[in-house]
Design a protein around this motif. Sequence first.
Motif, short mmCIF file in Angstrom:
data_model
loop_
_atom_site.label_atom_id
_atom_site.label_comp_id
_atom_site.label_asym_id
_atom_site.label_seq_id
_atom_site.Cartn_x
_atom_site.Cartn_y
_atom_site.Cartn_z
N LEU A 165 32.59 40.85 51.10
CA LEU A 165 31.62 40.86 52.19
C LEU A 165 30.59 41.95 52.00
CD1 LEU A 165 30.90 39.61 54.95
CD2 LEU A 165 32.39 41.30 56.03
N ILE A 166 31.04 43.14 51.57
CA ILE A 166 30.10 44.23 51.31
C ILE A 166 29.19 43.86 50.15
CG2 ILE A 166 29.89 46.64 50.59
CD1 ILE A 166 32.53 47.19 52.02
N GLY A 167 29.77 43.26 49.12
CA GLY A 167 28.99 42.87 47.95
C GLY A 167 27.90 41.87 48.26
N GLN A 168 28.11 41.07 49.30
CA GLN A 168 27.12 40.05 49.69
C GLN A 168 25.96 40.63 50.50
OE1 GLN A 168 29.49 37.22 51.83
NE2 GLN A 168 30.69 36.62 50.04
N SER A 169 26.03 41.91 50.80
CA SER A 169 24.99 42.52 51.64
C SER A 169 23.66 42.66 50.91
CB SER A 169 25.44 43.89 52.14
OG SER A 169 25.58 44.79 51.05
N GLY A 170 23.71 42.62 49.58
CA GLY A 170 22.47 42.70 48.80
C GLY A 170 21.72 44.01 48.96
N GLY A 171 22.43 45.09 49.21
CA GLY A 171 21.78 46.39 49.34
C GLY A 171 21.17 46.65 50.71
N SER A 172 21.42 45.78 51.67
CA SER A 172 20.91 46.01 53.03
C SER A 172 21.91 46.86 53.81
CB SER A 172 20.69 44.67 53.74
OG SER A 172 21.89 43.92 53.79
N VAL A 173 21.48 47.31 54.98
CA VAL A 173 22.32 48.19 55.80
C VAL A 173 23.51 47.39 56.36
CG1 VAL A 173 22.41 49.68 57.83
CG2 VAL A 173 20.35 49.61 56.42
N LYS A 341 40.94 51.50 34.94
CA LYS A 341 40.68 51.07 33.55
C LYS A 341 39.89 49.76 33.48
CE LYS A 341 44.66 53.36 31.37
NZ LYS A 341 44.99 54.22 32.50
N GLY A 342 38.87 49.66 34.33
CA GLY A 342 37.97 48.52 34.26
C GLY A 342 38.43 47.27 34.98
N ARG A 343 39.60 47.29 35.62
CA ARG A 343 40.06 46.11 36.37
C ARG A 343 39.18 45.87 37.59
NH1 ARG A 343 44.55 47.59 38.41
NH2 ARG A 343 44.95 49.55 37.33
N SER A 344 39.27 44.68 38.16
CA SER A 344 38.36 44.29 39.24
C SER A 344 38.60 45.07 40.53
CB SER A 344 38.46 42.79 39.51
OG SER A 344 39.79 42.46 39.91
N MET A 345 39.84 45.53 40.77
CA MET A 345 40.12 46.29 41.98
C MET A 345 41.35 47.16 41.79
SD MET A 345 41.74 43.61 44.78
CE MET A 345 42.11 44.92 45.95
N ASN A 461 39.51 51.42 47.05
CA ASN A 461 38.66 50.34 46.56
C ASN A 461 37.20 50.49 46.98
OD1 ASN A 461 40.08 48.02 45.01
ND2 ASN A 461 41.56 48.63 46.58
N LEU A 462 36.97 51.03 48.16
CA LEU A 462 35.58 51.25 48.59
C LEU A 462 34.86 52.20 47.65
CD1 LEU A 462 35.94 51.55 52.49
CD2 LEU A 462 34.83 49.70 51.20
N VAL A 463 35.49 53.33 47.30
CA VAL A 463 34.81 54.30 46.43
C VAL A 463 34.81 53.84 44.98
CG1 VAL A 463 35.36 56.19 48.00
CG2 VAL A 463 36.88 55.73 46.08
N TYR A 464 35.74 52.96 44.62
CA TYR A 464 35.78 52.41 43.26
C TYR A 464 34.64 51.42 43.03
CZ TYR A 464 37.58 49.72 39.25
OH TYR A 464 37.72 49.07 38.04
N LYS A 465 34.40 50.58 44.02
CA LYS A 465 33.45 49.47 43.83
C LYS A 465 32.01 49.83 44.20
CE LYS A 465 34.59 45.52 43.29
NZ LYS A 465 34.69 44.64 42.10
N PHE A 466 31.82 50.83 45.10
CA PHE A 466 30.48 51.05 45.63
C PHE A 466 30.10 52.53 45.70
CE2 PHE A 466 32.11 47.16 47.62
CZ PHE A 466 31.12 46.24 47.25
N ASP A 467 28.80 52.76 45.57
CA ASP A 467 28.20 54.01 46.01
C ASP A 467 27.59 53.74 47.38
OD1 ASP A 467 28.67 55.69 43.75
OD2 ASP A 467 27.11 54.61 42.66
N ARG A 502 28.83 49.59 41.89
CA ARG A 502 28.91 50.57 40.80
C ARG A 502 29.04 49.89 39.45
NH1 ARG A 502 33.03 54.22 40.67
NH2 ARG A 502 31.58 55.80 39.88
N PHE A 503 29.44 48.65 39.41
CA PHE A 503 29.54 47.91 38.14
C PHE A 503 29.61 46.42 38.43
CE2 PHE A 503 33.76 49.30 39.48
CZ PHE A 503 34.47 48.13 39.49
#
Length: 503
Positions: A165-173, A341-345, A461-467, A502-503
């Motif tokens: 869901l966060i990933g679908q935000s497209g960089g919006s608030v 180690k590069g895994r998805s989550m 997972n939040l800090v792993y996947k996103f800034d 982040r990736f």
Amino acid sequence: MLLLFQFLMSPLISFLFLLPTLIIFKWLISSAFKTQKDLPPSPPKLPIIGNLHQLGSVPHLSLRSLAEKYGPVMMLHLGSVPVLVVTSAKAAQEILKTHDLVFANRPKLTIPDQLNYGSKDIGFAPYGEYWRQIKSIAIVHLLSKTRVQSFREVRERETTRLLELIGQSGGSVINLSNMLVKVTNNVICEVALGRTYNDGFKFKDMLTRFQTLLGVVSVGTYIPWLSWVDWLRGLDKQTKKLAKEFSDFYDAIIEDHVVKKEMMGSEDDQEHDLVDVLLDVQRDSASNFTFGRDTVKAIISDMFSGGTDTTFASIEWALSELIRHPQAMKRLQQEVMEVAKGRSMITEDDIDSMPFLKAVLKETLRLHTILPLLLPHESMDDVKVLGYDLKKGTQVMINSWAIARDPSIWEDADMFMPERFLNSCVDFKGFHYELLPFGSGRRGCPGMHFAVSITELVLANLVYKFDFALPNGVRAEELDMTELAGLLVRKKDPLLLVPTARF
């Protein structure tokens, strides 16, 4: 006749002359008895209301200020009710360990009593066989370490949905606070009720009002003949309205389970959710413990109110502190990257390999103790605590928020420094009285493992996947950390962020 009159009046006259002497003697005896009692220091009190006016709008702050003047163990009088306020780790240990059984009771408080079906829930039920039975049922079927581990798939699935869901935000608030409420609520719904419920925003509003009302001081609780003041404040109306909303919601859940049971018949107990278990116990005529529907609803209420708000608030505070402290964020992100180690989550197998993640959570719960005064205790007998005499029926407030910021215990007590826990054995599991976010002893929070397991997984997972950045160019150090006071302490404003993958 005159002699008879004098004979009759003589004892009366003598008694009248002796009366002042008797009064003075009784006062001296009473005073001597009182001086034998070692009572805790106490602020001056007003007639009728006692020290009620000194609680203020944010009690844990007001009580810490009073403790700085009167000491870490002080006595307040709320109306005519004696209340011991504890603001030191040593005194907390006396209450929660040394005299744990004496203080295992809960006082009957007006608003919690109305919202929890006559205090039939685990949190506010008086100490006794009823409380032991319902706590046992909840732990065995939902809150034990083994049962919590068995819900791993649910937690990881809901975390994945949050990341998508966060990933679908497209960089919006995004309103991350709302998202965190939804993920924690969904986990609890699935494991306790067997399904999720879509009307999350309405439920969030109900929970907010629930926790706010629980944190309100009811005048009628401490001065019954002034209970009309609560009516004038609108407390009675608000409490009854919210109690009916929750009751209707829980009735619908229970009816769904009753109908499902009738349609499908008996199933393996392992597939039952908590409501199924409660209904089975309720129907079992052979059981030596029976209860009504109000008990079922009260236990469900504990799962929701205790699980959703405390868990999402912990994640919200942790992420807020990490955003305000970029070096700590960077260090945590490095740790999760090395472990993943590069895994998805991040999975739950990874968590034990993340000491800095655990340090961040401890430091968050230290600075932002979600339940700052815990739940009140009440003595079931006369007892001596740290040399002070307390009578039966004395209530106890433990200011765990103030203890966690005690400068005599913690270096730079008001600073966010997760590294302080890296080489420390101090934990929040109830054995270290300088850190008590979940309480301790018999009445410690039984849902600790449940809450921590969700918090660690989601935060990692939040800090792993996103800034994350603040919207509108607001600098990290300007993030508003104002608290919303109530039984629980949450951020006043929702956490609005701009996520970047982040990736």
